[in-house]
Scaffold this active site. Sequence first.
Site, PDB file in Angstrom:
ATOM      1  N   SER A   1      -4.585   3.063 -18.653  1.00  0.00           N
ATOM      2  CA  SER A   1      -5.852   3.401 -18.287  1.00  0.00           C
ATOM      3  C   SER A   1      -6.383   5.091 -18.797  1.00  0.00           C
ATOM      4  O   SER A   1      -7.421   5.141 -18.400  1.00  0.00           O
ATOM      5  CB  SER A   1      -5.726   3.466 -16.553  1.00  0.00           C
ATOM      6  OG  SER A   1      -4.788   4.404 -16.130  1.00  0.00           O
TER       7      SER A   1
ATOM      8  N   GLY B   1       0.913  -1.085  -0.011  1.00  0.00           N
ATOM      9  CA  GLY B   1       0.065  -0.084  -0.028  1.00  0.00           C
ATOM     10  C   GLY B   1       0.689   1.158  -0.094  1.00  0.00           C
ATOM     11  O   GLY B   1       2.181   1.349   0.203  1.00  0.00           O
ATOM     12  N   PRO B   2       0.136   2.358  -0.195  1.00  0.00           N
ATOM     13  CA  PRO B   2       1.113   3.743  -0.237  1.00  0.00           C
ATOM     14  C   PRO B   2       1.754   4.034   1.145  1.00  0.00           C
ATOM     15  O   PRO B   2       1.312   3.306   2.214  1.00  0.00           O
ATOM     16  CB  PRO B   2       0.069   4.723  -0.601  1.00  0.00           C
ATOM     17  CG  PRO B   2      -1.299   4.031  -0.865  1.00  0.00           C
ATOM     18  CD  PRO B   2      -1.171   2.483  -0.249  1.00  0.00           C
ATOM     19  N   PRO B   3       2.578   4.908   1.169  1.00  0.00           N
ATOM     20  CA  PRO B   3       3.128   5.239   2.314  1.00  0.00           C
ATOM     21  C   PRO B   3       2.216   5.747   3.293  1.00  0.00           C
ATOM     22  O   PRO B   3       1.312   6.504   2.980  1.00  0.00           O
ATOM     23  CB  PRO B   3       4.184   6.242   2.183  1.00  0.00           C
ATOM     24  CG  PRO B   3       4.549   6.056   0.722  1.00  0.00           C
ATOM     25  CD  PRO B   3       3.283   5.772   0.011  1.00  0.00           C
TER      26      PRO B   3
ATOM     27  N   LYS C   1      -8.080   5.412  -7.301  1.00  0.00           N
ATOM     28  CA  LYS C   1      -8.598   6.250  -8.248  1.00  0.00           C
ATOM     29  C   LYS C   1      -9.901   6.908  -7.714  1.00  0.00           C
ATOM     30  O   LYS C   1     -10.324   8.077  -7.774  1.00  0.00           O
ATOM     31  CB  LYS C   1      -8.857   5.861  -9.513  1.00  0.00           C
ATOM     32  CG  LYS C   1      -7.503   5.237 -10.192  1.00  0.00           C
ATOM     33  CD  LYS C   1      -7.527   4.405 -11.485  1.00  0.00           C
ATOM     34  CE  LYS C   1      -6.454   4.212 -12.167  1.00  0.00           C
ATOM     35  NZ  LYS C   1      -6.454   3.403 -13.477  1.00  0.00           N
TER      36      LYS C   1
ATOM     37  N   VAL D   1      -0.120   4.474   5.339  1.00  0.00           N
ATOM     38  CA  VAL D   1      -1.529   3.809   5.686  1.00  0.00           C
ATOM     39  C   VAL D   1      -1.267   2.935   6.942  1.00  0.00           C
ATOM     40  O   VAL D   1      -2.312   2.336   7.189  1.00  0.00           O
ATOM     41  CB  VAL D   1      -1.773   3.101   4.323  1.00  0.00           C
ATOM     42  CG1 VAL D   1      -2.161   4.016   3.332  1.00  0.00           C
ATOM     43  CG2 VAL D   1      -1.033   2.086   4.176  1.00  0.00           C
ATOM     44  N   GLY D   2      -0.228   2.735   7.568  1.00  0.00           N
ATOM     45  CA  GLY D   2       0.017   1.976   8.692  1.00  0.00           C
ATOM     46  C   GLY D   2       0.378   0.614   8.365  1.00  0.00           C
ATOM     47  O   GLY D   2       0.008  -0.255   9.399  1.00  0.00           O
ATOM     48  N   LYS D   3       1.146   0.181   7.617  1.00  0.00           N
ATOM     49  CA  LYS D   3       1.531  -1.308   7.295  1.00  0.00           C
ATOM     50  C   LYS D   3       2.511  -1.694   8.375  1.00  0.00           C
ATOM     51  O   LYS D   3       2.195  -2.642   9.074  1.00  0.00           O
ATOM     52  CB  LYS D   3       2.306  -1.301   6.002  1.00  0.00           C
ATOM     53  CG  LYS D   3       1.401  -0.934   4.731  1.00  0.00           C
ATOM     54  CD  LYS D   3       2.239  -1.053   3.420  1.00  0.00           C
ATOM     55  CE  LYS D   3       3.218  -0.263   3.290  1.00  0.00           C
ATOM     56  NZ  LYS D   3       3.111   1.388   3.271  1.00  0.00           N
ATOM     57  N   THR D   4       3.372  -0.858   8.610  1.00  0.00           N
ATOM     58  CA  THR D   4       4.318  -1.290   9.896  1.00  0.00           C
ATOM     59  C   THR D   4       3.685  -1.191  11.117  1.00  0.00           C
ATOM     60  O   THR D   4       4.077  -2.001  12.077  1.00  0.00           O
ATOM     61  CB  THR D   4       5.517  -0.340   9.658  1.00  0.00           C
ATOM     62  OG1 THR D   4       6.175  -0.234   8.386  1.00  0.00           O
ATOM     63  CG2 THR D   4       6.782  -0.835  10.796  1.00  0.00           C
TER      64      THR D   4
END
Length: 815
Positions: A688, A364-366, A731, A368-371
């Site tokens: 796209s 996911g984008p930076p 999008k 967003v809470g992955k870590t």
Amino acid sequence: MFKLTRNKDEQSGSATFAMPLLPLRDIVVFPSMVVPLFVGRDKSVNALDKAMATDKKIFLAAQTKAKTDTPGESDIYRVGTVANILQILRLPDGTVKVLVEGDFRARISSFIPHPDHFFVSLEGLEESEDESVEIEALRRGVRAAFDAYSKHNKKINQEILDAVAAIDNASRLADTIAAYMPFKLDVKQKLLETLGVAKRLEKLFGQIRSEIEILQTEERIKGRVKKQMEKTQREYYLNEQMRAIQKEMGEKDDFKSELEELEKRIKRKKLSQEAAAKVRAEFKKLKLMSPMSAEATVVRNYIDWILSLPWYEKTRDKLDIDESIRILDEDHYGLEKPKERIIEYLAVQALVKRIKGPILCFVGPPGVGKTSLAKSIARAMNRNFIRLSLGGVRDEAEIRGHRRTYIGAMPGKIIQSLKKVKSNNPVFCLDEVDKMSMDFRGDPSAALLEVLDPEQNFSFNDHYLDLDYDLSEVFFITTANNLHSIPPPLRDRMEIIQIAGYTEFDKLNIGRNFLVAKQCKANGLSLDNIAFSDDMLLYIIRHYTKEAGVRNLEREIASICRKVAKEVVRRGPETRIELTEDLVQEYLGIPKFRYGVAEEKDEIGLAVGLAWTEFGGDILGIETVVMPGKGKVQITGKLGDVMQESAQAALSYVRSRAKRLGIDPDFYQNFDIHVHVPEGAIPKDGPSAGITMATSIVSALARIPVRSDLAMTGEITLRGRVLPIGGLKEKILAAHRALLKTVLIPKDNAKDLKDIPAKILEEIQVELVEHMDDVLRKAMVVPEDRELFHEEEAGAQQAVMFEQKPPAADEIRAH
């Protein structure tokens, strides 16, 4: 019987004489030299007997090869020394000890055959001994060099130096010194054969200087070796002294006590069978080593690493699903998919006591809470947490470690992290797995294949340990921004969980429930000191951030909290500040982003597209202008190959439908077309934007505006079909952030709408399209006095198309 044909006083000239020959091994006898010889060969003993039976004179000549027991004529040097036998002694073993004195030089003119001994015909050699200044200078130089040599060679005693100093004759001086020097046999033979005294002295001087240099070099080498040995012996002596003192004082030997402690640890530690055998073998070697040796330190560190690892130590999992859900919800808002996957894992573990740890990949984008989600998972499961950043790692040894043969070798980061965390079942977060690179030292992503493969990681082999370590109970979580940057073999081993960007409502909830409280605490404020209303949070989100995550939102909230903290310090702890738009602008500066529609009014030649980036979705304005010209087409905006081809496909579609769209069919001959995609400095690629480009081109050529509150995404074919795209959620979120009212998406993407939050779908109208005709109907603002499509010419246009390429439709469908 032999006869000397010249008298004793004549020691030069061309007269010949005959006498017995004694071949010598490894020695050259010079005139005036007294030397004892041991004679054992039968022919040599017979030659001595023959000489003793006459006038006790014998010819001494060196063998060319000392190992030859039965020398022939070719094995004996031609120049030798006529010597007098001074004494002879027969030993019990049959050998004869003889003392001889060199008399003068002679050369063998011929060998006289004799069955019992060597017999030769000789001619005396005349030496040139003219006294001159050169000879005197050489004599002094040789004597001084010999004195210098004696200082380096202790075998040259003072008695020899005195004897040399007493010699005045230059020839005798050269011969005497040459006899004492340890020259090689061939060097001494050349000196013997040199009849000119000056030349002989010169050669001798050069050889003495060479010997001095060799001895000086030997002394330097011996000095270094001796110094090192003395240092080692001194250290050994001091260590022994220290041990003796410690023993007298009742103190324990440090090394011995360390060995005892290691032995206790080895007995207490539960190891795998392979590791236990290895540790015992290494410990046995360590006990035999000197405590001060470098090898002992290496072995000691190796044993310590093995004993420090958590081979069987683990934490007890918390299998209370309700409690785990509460913890996950407490730490993170939303993120339903990853939370659901963790709860599934806990449920299965409650039923099956031992299962392999899952390997998840959060993409996911930076921001967003992955870590932080990985850390929260560890808390929910009651496991230890360890994080390893792989960004910029390019050496395989970072993962697998270095072999013990290298100085300063250590295990890889995986083993180091497990030692630090002290349990073999932690939640292990491999951060930024898509940022690894490779170089000449290897490919770290290839080393990760074994780590992240559930079928292999139970026997992970670190190069330093050289032992199999079980990683199967480790819960691996990897994070990445871009899935396509991860090598396919590595991607195949992981369970991919996409984490899309947050909606505006998500950000509002996160800001209200998490970030405000966190930053107030971090900056020493209470919630009574500052009031963040929902309106002000939304204002900050809309005008000061443009991101998929909440990292910048937290940064802006932190900046406001610092400004408020300054006011609290000035006014007192009871200060309370209510945020307003003016106050936010005072604290954060003028708004950084414009919130609202992409364009304020409907424009001709301008269509709004949607793009996916690693940082979330974004809107993309595409502009087209038409100018009188000769059909030149220009496409700008730093577009990739795929996007440029998409623009060409859109243009070809417009040309094929020109009449139906009310466009002059010859426009491509009379006009130049320029398609531009802002922002020009940012690289763009992908298919796209195909329908957006086609809409922009049609608008510019037909002079019909495009709705400014509508965005679209989809790939176009030459027949006008709209194909599905990826990144739909990001999008649509971007369109929602831009306050766009309508979004056109491919019909085949209808299945992806279930991932869009219901609240977003309530506020934005999503319409499905499958052909460019549908797109143009919905996107174009057609004046009341005009028609978009000219149906009466459709049949003719269709016929023209099929004439150009016969039944291609069926063929295209077959493909």
